[in-house]
Every structure is written in structure tokens, then in C-alpha cells.
Scaffold this motif. Structure first.
Motif, PDB file in Angstrom:
ATOM      1  N   MET A   1       7.004   8.402   6.795  1.00 58.13           N
ATOM      2  CA  MET A   1       5.803   7.781   7.324  1.00 58.13           C
ATOM      3  C   MET A   1       5.649   6.455   7.115  1.00 58.13           C
ATOM      4  O   MET A   1       5.285   5.628   7.982  1.00 58.13           O
ATOM      5  CB  MET A   1       4.612   8.452   6.717  1.00 58.13           C
ATOM      6  CG  MET A   1       3.277   8.100   7.069  1.00 58.13           C
ATOM      7  SD  MET A   1       2.017   9.242   6.785  1.00 58.13           S
ATOM      8  CE  MET A   1       2.085   9.124   4.864  1.00 58.13           C
ATOM      9  N   ALA A   2       6.237   5.960   5.965  1.00 55.97           N
ATOM     10  CA  ALA A   2       6.236   4.317   5.577  1.00 55.97           C
ATOM     11  C   ALA A   2       7.127   3.808   6.272  1.00 55.97           C
ATOM     12  O   ALA A   2       7.080   2.454   6.465  1.00 55.97           O
ATOM     13  CB  ALA A   2       6.323   4.265   4.153  1.00 55.97           C
TER      14      ALA A   2
ATOM     15  N   GLY B   1      11.342   8.137  10.811  1.00 52.84           N
ATOM     16  CA  GLY B   1      10.170   7.076  10.903  1.00 52.84           C
ATOM     17  C   GLY B   1      10.756   5.620  11.051  1.00 52.84           C
ATOM     18  O   GLY B   1      10.093   4.786  11.622  1.00 52.84           O
ATOM     19  N   PHE B   2      11.897   5.583  10.228  1.00 57.70           N
ATOM     20  CA  PHE B   2      12.241   3.998  10.238  1.00 57.70           C
ATOM     21  C   PHE B   2      12.632   3.439  11.767  1.00 57.70           C
ATOM     22  O   PHE B   2      12.328   2.401  12.217  1.00 57.70           O
ATOM     23  CB  PHE B   2      13.540   3.751   9.230  1.00 57.70           C
ATOM     24  CG  PHE B   2      14.226   2.628   9.245  1.00 57.70           C
ATOM     25  CD1 PHE B   2      13.545   1.300   8.927  1.00 57.70           C
ATOM     26  CD2 PHE B   2      15.498   2.690  10.126  1.00 57.70           C
ATOM     27  CE1 PHE B   2      14.477   0.156   8.988  1.00 57.70           C
ATOM     28  CE2 PHE B   2      16.162   1.463  10.080  1.00 57.70           C
ATOM     29  CZ  PHE B   2      15.750   0.126   9.769  1.00 57.70           C
ATOM     30  N   LEU B   3      13.370   4.621  12.537  1.00 60.36           N
ATOM     31  CA  LEU B   3      13.997   4.191  13.649  1.00 60.36           C
ATOM     32  C   LEU B   3      12.822   3.834  14.632  1.00 60.36           C
ATOM     33  O   LEU B   3      12.851   2.935  15.231  1.00 60.36           O
ATOM     34  CB  LEU B   3      14.714   5.250  14.305  1.00 60.36           C
ATOM     35  CG  LEU B   3      16.074   5.626  13.415  1.00 60.36           C
ATOM     36  CD1 LEU B   3      16.563   6.803  13.747  1.00 60.36           C
ATOM     37  CD2 LEU B   3      16.968   4.125  13.454  1.00 60.36           C
TER      38      LEU B   3
ATOM     39  N   PHE C   1       2.237   1.518   4.502  1.00 57.63           N
ATOM     40  CA  PHE C   1       3.439   1.611   3.480  1.00 57.63           C
ATOM     41  C   PHE C   1       2.815   1.952   2.123  1.00 57.63           C
ATOM     42  O   PHE C   1       2.733   2.563   1.276  1.00 57.63           O
ATOM     43  CB  PHE C   1       4.345   0.228   3.439  1.00 57.63           C
ATOM     44  CG  PHE C   1       5.207   0.204   2.172  1.00 57.63           C
ATOM     45  CD1 PHE C   1       6.643   0.531   2.217  1.00 57.63           C
ATOM     46  CD2 PHE C   1       4.776  -0.182   0.817  1.00 57.63           C
ATOM     47  CE1 PHE C   1       7.345   0.661   1.318  1.00 57.63           C
ATOM     48  CE2 PHE C   1       5.720  -0.196  -0.282  1.00 57.63           C
ATOM     49  CZ  PHE C   1       7.046   0.241   0.196  1.00 57.63           C
ATOM     50  N   LEU C   2       1.507   1.322   2.128  1.00 62.78           N
ATOM     51  CA  LEU C   2       0.765   1.380   0.866  1.00 62.78           C
ATOM     52  C   LEU C   2       0.115   2.806   0.783  1.00 62.78           C
ATOM     53  O   LEU C   2       0.332   3.450  -0.305  1.00 62.78           O
ATOM     54  CB  LEU C   2      -0.671   0.347   0.903  1.00 62.78           C
ATOM     55  CG  LEU C   2      -1.583   0.463  -0.244  1.00 62.78           C
ATOM     56  CD1 LEU C   2      -0.860   0.405  -1.513  1.00 62.78           C
ATOM     57  CD2 LEU C   2      -2.722  -0.297   0.247  1.00 62.78           C
TER      58      LEU C   2
ATOM     59  N   VAL D   1       7.328  -6.068   4.966  1.00 64.08           N
ATOM     60  CA  VAL D   1       6.412  -5.000   4.624  1.00 64.08           C
ATOM     61  C   VAL D   1       6.380  -4.260   3.458  1.00 64.08           C
ATOM     62  O   VAL D   1       5.741  -3.980   2.800  1.00 64.08           O
ATOM     63  CB  VAL D   1       6.391  -4.012   5.964  1.00 64.08           C
ATOM     64  CG1 VAL D   1       5.923  -2.637   5.560  1.00 64.08           C
ATOM     65  CG2 VAL D   1       5.940  -4.482   7.462  1.00 64.08           C
ATOM     66  N   ILE D   2       7.901  -4.140   3.233  1.00 63.06           N
ATOM     67  CA  ILE D   2       8.207  -3.451   1.813  1.00 63.06           C
ATOM     68  C   ILE D   2       7.657  -4.122   0.689  1.00 63.06           C
ATOM     69  O   ILE D   2       7.185  -3.884  -0.266  1.00 63.06           O
ATOM     70  CB  ILE D   2       9.706  -3.218   1.861  1.00 63.06           C
ATOM     71  CG1 ILE D   2      10.268  -2.467   3.120  1.00 63.06           C
ATOM     72  CG2 ILE D   2      10.216  -2.594   0.480  1.00 63.06           C
ATOM     73  CD1 ILE D   2      11.469  -1.917   3.055  1.00 63.06           C
TER      74      ILE D   2
END
Length: 799
Positions: A395-396, A403-405, A444-445, A538-539
Motif C-alpha cells: 500500500m505504501a 503496489g510499487f509497480l 507512506f505515513l 516519498v520514502i
């Protein structure tokens, strides 16, 4: 009907039998009795992949109301098949999960599974219907069944509140959607979505095009919880977790997404569609992701995360609509947005479904979902933690999960908005990638807050209502399967690219893949692109916000609750309830006479207005029969009886005078050679007078108000008005006949078609048979109600 139609209605058929059969299957959980159906349907729909991956379609039609253009046309293409597989596949896992989540001793399982089957069938109907009206029928059924599922624990006030809230908002959107569908059918002359899409260029110039667009989007936005209508979704989390995992991650909230995707070929030619779908989507993404971290309930965090992810998909569909304004696939850089929307649709169903189930396990095994009381569960519930870790990282948008793709493709689509040279997107388009990046930081949070505040930190067993332990194996199967799909789809995304993603995107974009022969290929590495740098930032920033969250989370308290959308909704509902109560009290006085005044006054006003508008005042007496002396005498008796009824000072005198009017009418029927009518009138009049005398005998004497001149004058005016209007209409109708009389039809067909010689009896029993039957039913229901009230009164008297 075809097998495809049977597949759609099979959940409804099973739902009919569940209440009757559940008692016989009580030794086993009712869910195990239901589970084979979605599994069979999932296997059945898989066979269509061989058709859709070649960009083929399957169409089956059953006539319904052909004269109105309504047919039950089941239509399977790449988009419909994708949703059908999600509905049945996730549905199978949810039912398996519910077997271990819901106790067969404590829960009314037959209610739950009837509601769930109704919802499953309704969703299949929505995504596989080509006819707009049939789609709307199933659409509203999803709202009704979701209302029942959300309010399943109806003894809880919050469950009832959440169910009502979702119903009011989604039904409001559904009514707007109906208006949009009707306008669309008026423009195109058909209810078929395929035929309307073929006319998109002609429809765009129609004056009803924009109103239809706005109404349809209103329906889609309310169903898919877009800003500002998202407020129903967090309150819907009061439903059992299997409901949340099914309705609010993979199916119901995706109905609006499906509708926008399905109607994109019709409306994408309009810049308004692109701005509204893309703009509202990106706003929803930001707003929900920003507010998710402030939630303290695990399902509350997931609710806002669902809203944000739905906004992400919606924004991709809006940007993807830009592809309709380019000629070739090489120049059409916005196709990636639609592909990303389809891919993230699948990914969201997998990681969000698993996370909902994880939250259900935590709640089931600890007795709470409050993150302020949780923590340190990683060692106590290691399998649950592993599933949660996979789902949260996906999800992040973390590699190597699916989800990353789709998140990288989302960034690509948002960045490419800057290259659009139409609709001023080259000016305002900068907002899309900026807002997308900010929202991704908060995504991300909240993903790490969900994971960290539940499984990391200090273990607080004294804060938990129950001693936590790992969930039973049966409850873990479904979330583990979904977590494995997250990994598999992340590592091997191209197993979906040609079988599901490309056909679904092709159905939305009306043919770019099949016409251009483009090979869709999804990979993890594209070099050091701007999208990768956006992910890295973002990370970094997301990690900083996560580490410092306790220091700055108080900022959320600065937002006044009085300005929130939820507070506005509550005020609106309270205002409508108070207003409706005040309005009702103003006319519901409890006096029958008052109600008759309203009814008859409206009767006079409406008919008088109709006569004035038509303006046909011609009254002819050419064909009227001469009036004899005996008829004149009877008419004078009726007039005298009527005046006596009005002027009488006692009810007994009024009833007798009214009876004389009825009996005189009986004499008229005798003179006009209608013995059946005379007999009927005689019997009815006798019964009416007897009943009136019986009832009015027990009533008090007329009050001073009822004897006053104002009271009598009002009665006289309304009575005269009704008499004048009815007489006038009768004379006007007789004088201006626009159609042949139907009397001759009865004369010619009474004996031939009904084999009866008494025309009046034949009309009542045969030609008006249903009318007579329903009149008898009404009388029977009224008699039954009176009997029940009498029995209740007698039983109270005995006590």
C-alpha cells in the motif's frame, strides 16, 4: 436464459433458499454451505479469459420489455470480466474468512449470508449489464444490500447510523444517476452502452450532454466515496470485518470506478469529464491520505486509506481520458494512465483485502482496534504480522510488491499531464504531479502507522480486553492467499498484463491494443527516472514524518469539528428531520374532515386549472335526452336531501337525509333500465346508512364549532365546488368526444369473449377482473386490520 444469465442470478436464487435450509445445515457453519457458489462462479468466469485476452466479447440477450427497449443483455469483455473475477474471487475468500470470524452460535448467519449473496448478485449484474436501466436496477440493489450488511449488528447505534448514512448518500447519487441515464437514452435513442459509445461524437454536441455527464458523475462519486461524499465510508466500518473486506476494498466502492471506466468512451470527448474525474480524484487522494494518520481506529485508518486509493484510481481514469485526443498509440502517452488504473484496481483489492482481514483478526483476538491500546503484537501474532507487513508495504508503494509497480505507473501518468497541450492542462497540470507526490508521502505515513502502532512498540496486555494469540488456521487462509498474490503479482506482473490488464484497458480505450498490436510489458526498473526519484523522496520524507509523528500530530486538533463535512451532514439530517416534523404537524391534525378539505380542494384546483389551460368550453345539449316530470321530481328530492344533509343540526337527521339521496339515485337506475346497478346501489346504501347510524350513535353531539356558520360555509363551498367541477367535466367530455366510445366494444365482445349475457357482471369479473380482485384484497386487508385492533383492545380490557 444462457449460462451467463444464470451465473448472474444464481446468488439471488441461493439467497432465496438460505432462510429455509440453514436450519438443516446448522451442524456446519452456514458459510460453508454458501462457499461453493462463488468458487464455482470464479472458475466459470475464468474460462472467458481465453476470449477476452484476444479482445473478444461474449453477448447474451434475454428480452424483458422489448417495447420499452429494455433487455437483459449480459456483456462480457475485458473490463467486465476483471470485475466479475474480483467479485467472485474475493467473495470466495471473504466467505471462507467469515466462517471463522462469525460465530454460528451468536450470530444470525442466515441473515448475513442472504444479504451477502444479494450484494454479490447485484454487483455481478452491474458489471455485466449492457442495458442502462438494468444496470441501474442492480446498482440500487447494491445500495440496499450494503445498507443491510453495514447495519447487520443493528443493536448497535453506530451500526444503524453508518447504514443510514451510506444509504442516504448512495441513494441520493443513485437518483442522480437515473436522471443521467434517462438523458443519455434520450440523446442516443437506446439504452445499450455499446450503441451509445458508438455515437459518442454525435452525443457530444447535444444540449443534454453536459447535464447527463454531471448527473452520472454524481452517482459514480457517491458510490465510490469521492470528495465530498466520502464521509459515509468511515462510518460504514461499523459493519463486520468480512463486509468491510468485501464491500469496501474490492467491490461496492469500485462500482463507481467501473461506471466511470465503462462510460469513458462516451464522455471522454468532453474536457469537463477529464477535469472532473481527474481533478476530483486527485483531490480525494490528497484529502483522505492527509486525514488517515489522525485516526485511532484501525478500520478508520483503512477506511480513509480506501478513500485515498479510490481517488488515485479515479484520477488515473481522468488522465487516461486524454488518450482519446491523440491519434496513434505511439503519440498517445496517456494510455499508461488507464493501464495503471486497471493494474492498481487489482493490486488494491489484494493488499487492502488482506489488511482488512488482518485488522479483523487483531480485533477478534485482542478485543480492540484502538491503536492507543495496541502495540508489540509482532511476537505474539507472527503470521498476522507477516501478512500485515506485506500488505502495508504494498500500500505504501514499496518494492518488490505489486503496489510499487502501479504506484510508479501512477507517477508516470501524473508527470505526463504536463505534456498535455489541450484544456489548459499545460498550465494547471503542474498541480497533478505535485498533489500526487504529497499524497503519496501521507500514504507512506499512514501505511507505516498502521503497521508500527499495531505490531511494533511496547506490548500492553493490561490494555487489552482479551489475551492476544495467533488466529486459528482457518481465519489465516484468506489473508495469506491475498498476501501471496501481492508478492506474485509484484514479482511476475506480466502474468496479468496480457490476460487481464490489457483487455480491460482496451475495453475502456475502445481498441488501442488490438488495433495497434501494442505489447504491454510491466517491469520494475526503468532507469533513474523522475518517477524513481519521486519514490525515493516519498520514502525519505515519509520516514521523517513517521519518526516525528508524536511531535506534530497535535496539528490535526487545530481543524474545528464544526467545519467538518461530517458535522455538516449531521446538521443537514437534523434540520430535515425537524423541518419534516414541523411540516407534518401543520397538516396532520388528526381530523378526517381536515384531510378531506385538502384532498377535495386539490381536486377542485387541479381540474379547474386543467380546464382553463385546455380552454375548451364548448357544451352541447344536442344529444341529451329530454327530461320528464318524474325525473324532475326525483332531482328535486335529491337536491332537498342534499341541502338537508348539510343544514341538519344532528347527525341522525344528516344520515337519514343522505340515505334518501342514495335511495333516490336507485330509482334513477330503475328508470334507466339498469336493474343490476339499482340493486347494487340499494344494497350499498342500506349497509352504509346502517353502519353510519351504528357508528355515529356512539359519537358525542355536534360541537359549537361544527354548528357555526364558518364551519358550514366552508363545507358548502367545497361541496359546491366539487359538484360544479364534476358536472362541468361530464358535460365537456360528452360534448367534445375525441375517441370512440368503448361501450360498443363491450356490446360486441361480452358474449363472444366472456360467454356472459349480463354485461355489467362480465365487465366486473372479466374485463376488470384484476381491478375487482384488488378491491376485494383491499377490503380483506382492512377487515383483517379491524379484527386485529378489536382483538388487541379486548385483550387489553381483559388485563
Amino acid at each position: 436464459m444462457s449460462m451467463l444469465h444464470w451465473a448472474i442470478i444464481s446468488p439471488f436464487l441461493l439467497a432465496i433458499f438460505v432462510p429455509f435450509l440453514y436450519k438443516y445445515v446448522r451442524p456446519i457453519h452456514t458459510g460453508l454451505f454458501i462457499l461453493p457458489l462463488p468458487i464455482i462462479l470464479f472458475i466459470y468466469f475464468i474460462q472467458y479469459i481465453s476470449i477476452t485476452e484476444k479482445y473478444g466479447t461474449q453477448i447474451e440477450t434475454v428480452p424483458w420489455i422489448p417495447s420499452l427497449g429494455l433487455d437483459f443483455t449480459a456483456y462480457v469483455d475485458g473490463l467486465g470480466l476483471l470485475f466479475a473475477l474480483l467479485i467472485t474471487g474475493i467473495g470466495s475468500l471473504v466467505i471462507l474468512y467469515s466462517v471463522y470470524y462469525l460465530s454460528k452460535e451468536k450470530e444470525k448467519l442466515h441473515h448475513f449470508y442472504v444479504y451477502l449473496l444479494l450484494f454479490m448478485g447485484a454487483m455481478l449484474g452491474v458489471v455485466l449489464s449492457d442495458n442502462l436501466m438494468v444496470l441501474y436496477l442492480f446498482w440500487e440493489l447494491t445500495s440496499l444490500s450494503s445498507f443491510l450488511l453495514i447495519g447487520y449488528w443493528n443493536e448497535r447505534e453506530r451500526s444503524r447510523y453508518g447504514a443510514q448514512k451510506s444509504m442516504l448518500i448512495t441513494i441520493f447519487g443513485g437518483l442522480a444517476l437515473l436522471g443521467g441515464f434517462l438523458l443519455l437514452s434520450v440523446m442516443g435513442g437506446t439504452y445499450s452502452i455499446r450503441e451509445l459509445a458508438a455515437q459518442s461524437s454525435e452525443l457530444a454536441g447535444h444540449s443534454l450532454f453536459v447535464p447527463a455527464l454531471l448527473l452520472i458523475l454524481l452517482g459514480a462519486f457517491t458510490k465510490s466515496a469521492q470528495f465530498p461524499f466520502y464521509i459515509w465510508l468511515p462510518d460504514a466500518m461499523e459493519a463486520p470485518t468480512p463486509v468491510s473486506a468485501y464491500l469496501h476494498s474490492a467491490t461496492m466502492v469500485k462500482a463507481g470506478i467501473y461506471l466511470v471506466a465503462r462510460l469513458t468512451p462516451i464522455f471522454a470527448v468532453s474536457p469537463l469529464w477529464i477535469w472532473l474525474v481527474g481533478g476530483i480524484g486527485i483531490l480525494t487522494l490528497f484529502w483522505a491520505s492527509f486525514h488517515a494518520p489522525r485516526q485511532t481506529d484501525l478500520k478508520g485508518i483503512l477506511a480513509y486509506s480506501t478513500v485515498s486509493q479510490l481517488g488515485l484510481i479515479m484520477s488515473l481514469l481522468g488522465v487516461g481520458a486524454l488518450s482519446f485526443h491523440y491519434d496513434t498509440i505511439d503519440d498517445n502517452i496517456y494510455i499508461i494512465a488507464t493501464v495503471a488504473a486497471v493494474f492498481h484496481l487489482i493490486n488494491h483489492a489484494t493488499f487492502k483485502g488482506s489488511l482488512f482481514m488482518v485488522v479483523g483478526i487483531v480485533d477478534h483476538e485482542t478485543g480492540t482496534r484502538d491503536v492507543r491500546r495496541l502495540g508489540g503484537l509482532m511476537t505474539v501474532m507472527p503470521i498476522t504480522f507477516t501478512v500485515a507487513l506485506i500488505g502495508a508495504l504494498s500500500m505504501a508503494g514499496m518494492p518488490p510488491f505489486n503496489g510499487f509497480l502501479s504506484k510508479e505507473m501512477f507517477f508516470t501518468a501524473m508527470v505526463r499531464v504536463l505534456q498535455a497541450d489541450i484544456f489548459s492542462l499545460d498550465t494547471w497540470g503542474i498541480l497533478f504531479p505535485v498533489i500526487a507526490w504529497i499524497a503519496s508521502v501521507f500514504t507512506f505515513l499512514y501505511s507505516f502507522l498502521l503497521l508500527g502502532r499495531t505490531f511494533f512498540g511496547s506490548y500492553q496486555p493490561e490494555q487489552l480486553p482479551k489475551k492476544p494469540h495467533e488466529a486459528p488456521l482457518g481465519m489465516l487462509i484468506a489473508p495469506v492467499v491475498l498476501a501471496l498474490l501481492v508478492i506474485v503479482f509484484g514479482l511476475f506482473p506480466n502474468m496479468l498484463s496480457h490476460t487481464l490488464i490489457a483487455p480491460a484497458a482496451d475495453a475502456i480505450l475502445t481498441g488501442p491494443f488490438r488495433t495497434e498490436g501494442s505489447a504491454l510489458h510491466i517491469s520494475h526498473w526503468h532507469g533513474w527516472t523522475i518517477e524513481l526519484w519521486m519514490t525515493i523522496s516519498v520514502i525519505v520524507l515519509g520516514t521523517m514524518l513517521y519518526k516525528t509523528f508524536p511531535r506534530w500530530k497535535s496539528l490535526y486538533q487545530k481543524f474545528p469539528k464544526r467545519l467538518s463535512l461530517n458535522h455538516l451532514y449531521d446538521r443537514m439530517v437534523d434540520g430535515m428531520e425537524r423541518g419534516s416534523y414541523t411540516l407534518t404537524e401543520s397538516y396532520m391534525t388528526g381530523y378526517i374532515r381536515t384531510y378531506f378539505v385538502y384532498i377535495l380542494s386539490a381536486f377542485i384546483a387541479l381540474l379547474a386549472f386543467s380546464i382553463l389551460v385546455k380552454g375548451k368550453w364548448h357544451i352541447s345539449t344536442d344529444h341529451l335526452a329530454p327530461v320528464g316530470a318524474h325525473e324532475l321530481v326525483l332531482s328535486l328530492i335529491i337536491i332537498a336531501g342534499t341541502i338537508t344533509t348539510i343544514m341538519a343540526k344532528s347527525r341522525l337527521t344528516a344520515i337519514i337525509a343522505l340515505g334518501s339521496v342514495g335511495y333516490t339515485v336507485t330509482l334513477f337506475f330503475v328508470l334507466f333500465r339498469a336493474p343490476d346497478l339499482a340493486l347494487t346501489q340499494l344494497v350499498i346504501e342500506t349497509i352504509s346508512v346502517s353502519l353510519f347510524l351504528l357508528c355515529f350513535y356512539h359519537l358525542p353531539q355536534l360541537s359549537r364549532h361544527e354548528k357555526g356558520i364558518r364551519f358550514r360555509l366552508g363545507n358548502a363551498l367545497i361541496s359546491i365546488g366539487v359538484g360544479v367541477i364534476v358536472s362541468l367535466i361530464a358535460l365537456l367530455s360528452y360534448s367534445q368526444k375525441n375517441f370512440d366510445t368503448i361501450a360498443q366494444y363491450y356490446v360486441e365482445n361480452t358474449y363472444e369473449k366472456a360467454a356472459g349475457k349480463n354485461m355489467v357482471n362480465v365487465i366486473l369479473v372479466d374485463f376488470r377482473g384484476f381491478d375487482t380482485m384488488f378491491e376485494i384484497c383491499v377490503l380483506g386487508i382492512a377487515a383483517l386490520g379491524i379484527y386485529v385492533m378489536v382483538k388487541l383492545r379486548m385483550s387489553k380490557g381483559e388485563k
